[in-house]
Structures are given as C-alpha cells and as structure tokens.
Design a protein around this motif. Structure first.
Motif, PDB file in Angstrom:
ATOM      1  N   ARG A 118      -7.610  -4.416   3.392  1.00 25.89           N
ATOM      2  CA  ARG A 118      -6.435  -5.242   3.134  1.00 25.89           C
ATOM      3  C   ARG A 118      -6.029  -6.036   4.372  1.00 25.89           C
ATOM      4  NH1 ARG A 118      -3.537  -3.766  -1.687  1.00 25.89           N
ATOM      5  NH2 ARG A 118      -4.535  -2.020  -2.740  1.00 25.89           N
ATOM      6  N   VAL A 162       0.861  -1.179   0.000  1.00 29.04           N
ATOM      7  CA  VAL A 162       0.000   0.000   0.000  1.00 29.04           C
ATOM      8  C   VAL A 162       0.897   1.229   0.000  1.00 29.04           C
ATOM      9  CG1 VAL A 162      -1.808   1.262   1.226  1.00 29.04           C
ATOM     10  CG2 VAL A 162      -1.768  -1.237   1.312  1.00 29.04           C
ATOM     11  N   ASP A 208     -10.020   3.072   5.084  1.00 25.25           N
ATOM     12  CA  ASP A 208     -10.920   2.005   4.646  1.00 25.25           C
ATOM     13  C   ASP A 208     -10.180   0.985   3.789  1.00 25.25           C
ATOM     14  OD1 ASP A 208     -13.006   3.082   5.986  1.00 25.25           O
ATOM     15  OD2 ASP A 208     -13.997   3.952   4.238  1.00 25.25           O
ATOM     16  N   GLU A 209      -9.297   1.476   2.913  1.00 21.94           N
ATOM     17  CA  GLU A 209      -8.526   0.561   2.069  1.00 21.94           C
ATOM     18  C   GLU A 209      -7.600  -0.299   2.917  1.00 21.94           C
ATOM     19  OE1 GLU A 209      -5.099   0.568  -1.440  1.00 21.94           O
ATOM     20  OE2 GLU A 209      -5.812   2.469  -0.594  1.00 21.94           O
TER      21      GLU A 209
END
Length: 242
Positions: A127, A115, A122-123
């Motif tokens: 993950r 990342v 939120d991402e």
C-alpha cells in the motif's frame, strides 16, 4: 504484524528514498514499523500526536503519512483535514477502528487508504508503494506558508499574520480564505466555495460570500475598498492573488 523482505521502495530522480511520517502514540508499534521500514530503505519520521504530526509534515515534507486515528490530542481525521489544507501527500490510515462509518469518515476527510490493525507488513508495504505511485507530481513544492505584500497565511498551523501580529479569524473566515489560498490565481466559482465551506445545501446563498469576503478584506487587505489579494469576479466567483 509480520512480513518478509519485499522489493525496495522506488527512489526519485535524485536517488532519494521515500520519507514516511508515522503518526501513532503506541511506542512499540512505532518502533516496529520504523525498524521494518528502515530495513527496506525508507526514511522515517515519527510523531506521537496530531499537533506534532502537522508540524513535522510542514517541516520535513514526507512522501507518505501513516496515521492512527486515536491520538491523544485530536482525532486523526482532524490531522487529515489539517494536511489537506495545504498538501496532497498520500495518507494511509492505520487503525484498530473497524466500523464502516469510521472508514468512510477518514476517506471523506481526505485519506487515500485505510488499513485495519492487526495487519501484515507485506500488505502495508504494498500500500505504501501504491500510494507513492499514485501521488500526483507537483510542478512545485506544496505551499505550507503563503506570503503576500499585506499578510502571511500558514496553512499548516492554520494561522494568519499581518505586520507581525496574529490575525484572529473565525472558523468560517478561515475556511473561506483557505479554499481561495489553495487555488492561487484561479477562479473559485461561487457554488464551489459555498459547497466547500457551508455544504451542498447552501449553493445559492451568495450573500454569505459577500459578507465573509468583506470581513476578510477588512482584516487582511491594506485597502479593503481596493483589494489586491482577495479579488471578486462579478457574477462568477472569487480569486486569490499573491
């Protein structure tokens, strides 16, 4: 970094929330991550450098590691390699490095995901959840320390002890031993061992293995001529036994 409340992390059979080890030398980022993740039910440990991260992982056994590559004492890829010596814990790289070769290097070292900063909470949470789901269930705990009747191998600290004294191994001797110890009781074929230690161009150099196994036996076995732990399977490969 921003986000909203999302689903809580999946707990194990005992009702325990996942433990996340955050490895980053930016205190403000670590604090922000810790606040956000604790608010969603995660348990948090933090490490400001690679050496602390490896010790914490061995002692605290995180369920996921969130790792920055730019650490003050070592590159993050070295931390990944250190972890992969003894554990399958999912590693999510969280880095400002955007170059594709940096990403490839981290993934080749054993990272599960990458990342780039800046990122959305939120991402990252999605993950994290995916990493926990993908983690292969082990039939026992990952072995950080392997003990035999003759010597002890600390895979996390990359050290070997025999009779209370440290055994000095060369980097190549350590790598050969590490591959065998990670596969206790299983045959490690000659080609695989050569490929993992020396690279894909050395798969026919079986004399390398004879030399290095002899050196390891002299350093570790009580009777090198009749080894108990570093076993040769003639014509096939080698096997580590406790």
């Amino acid at each position: 970094m921003s986000g909203r409340q999302t689903e809580a992390p999946r707990r194990d059979a005992a009702g325990t929330a996942p433990r996340v080890l955050i490895v980053d030398d930016e205190p403000q980022l670590v604090r922000a991550l810790a606040i956000n993740l604790r608010a969603r039910g995660y348990r948090i440990d933090a490490a400001p450098d690679g050496a602390t991260a490896l010790r914490s992982a061995a002692e605290r056994r995180p369920d996921v590691v969130v790792l920055d590559l730019g650490l003050p004492d070592m590159d993050g890829t070295d931390v990944i390699r250190g972890l992969r010596g003894w554990t399958r814990v999912p590693v999510i790289v969280l880095s400002a490095r955007h170059a594709s070769d940096e990403k490839v290097g981290a993934l080749d070292a054993g990272a599960d995901d990458y990342v780039t900063k800046p990122f959305g909470m939120d991402e990252l949470l999605a993950r994290l959840r995916a990493a926990v789901r993908r983690a292969a269930p082990a039939d026992g705990e990952d072995l950080a320390v392997v003990e035999t009747a003759s010597f002890t191998v600390d895979l996390a600290a990359r050290k070997v002890d025999r009779g209370g004294a440290d055994v000095r191994l060369t980097p190549t001797e350590w790598h050969v031993l590490e591959v065998l110890v990670r596969n206790p009781g299983r045959l490690v074929e000659q080609k695989r061992l050569l490929r993992e230690v020396w690279g894909p161009g050395y798969e026919t150099e079986t004399n390398y293995l004879r030399v290095y196994l002899a050196q390891l036996r002299r350093k570790l076995e009580a009777d090198p001529s009749h080894p108990r732990h570093l076993i040769t399977e003639p014509g096939m490969g080698y096997r580590f036994e406790f």
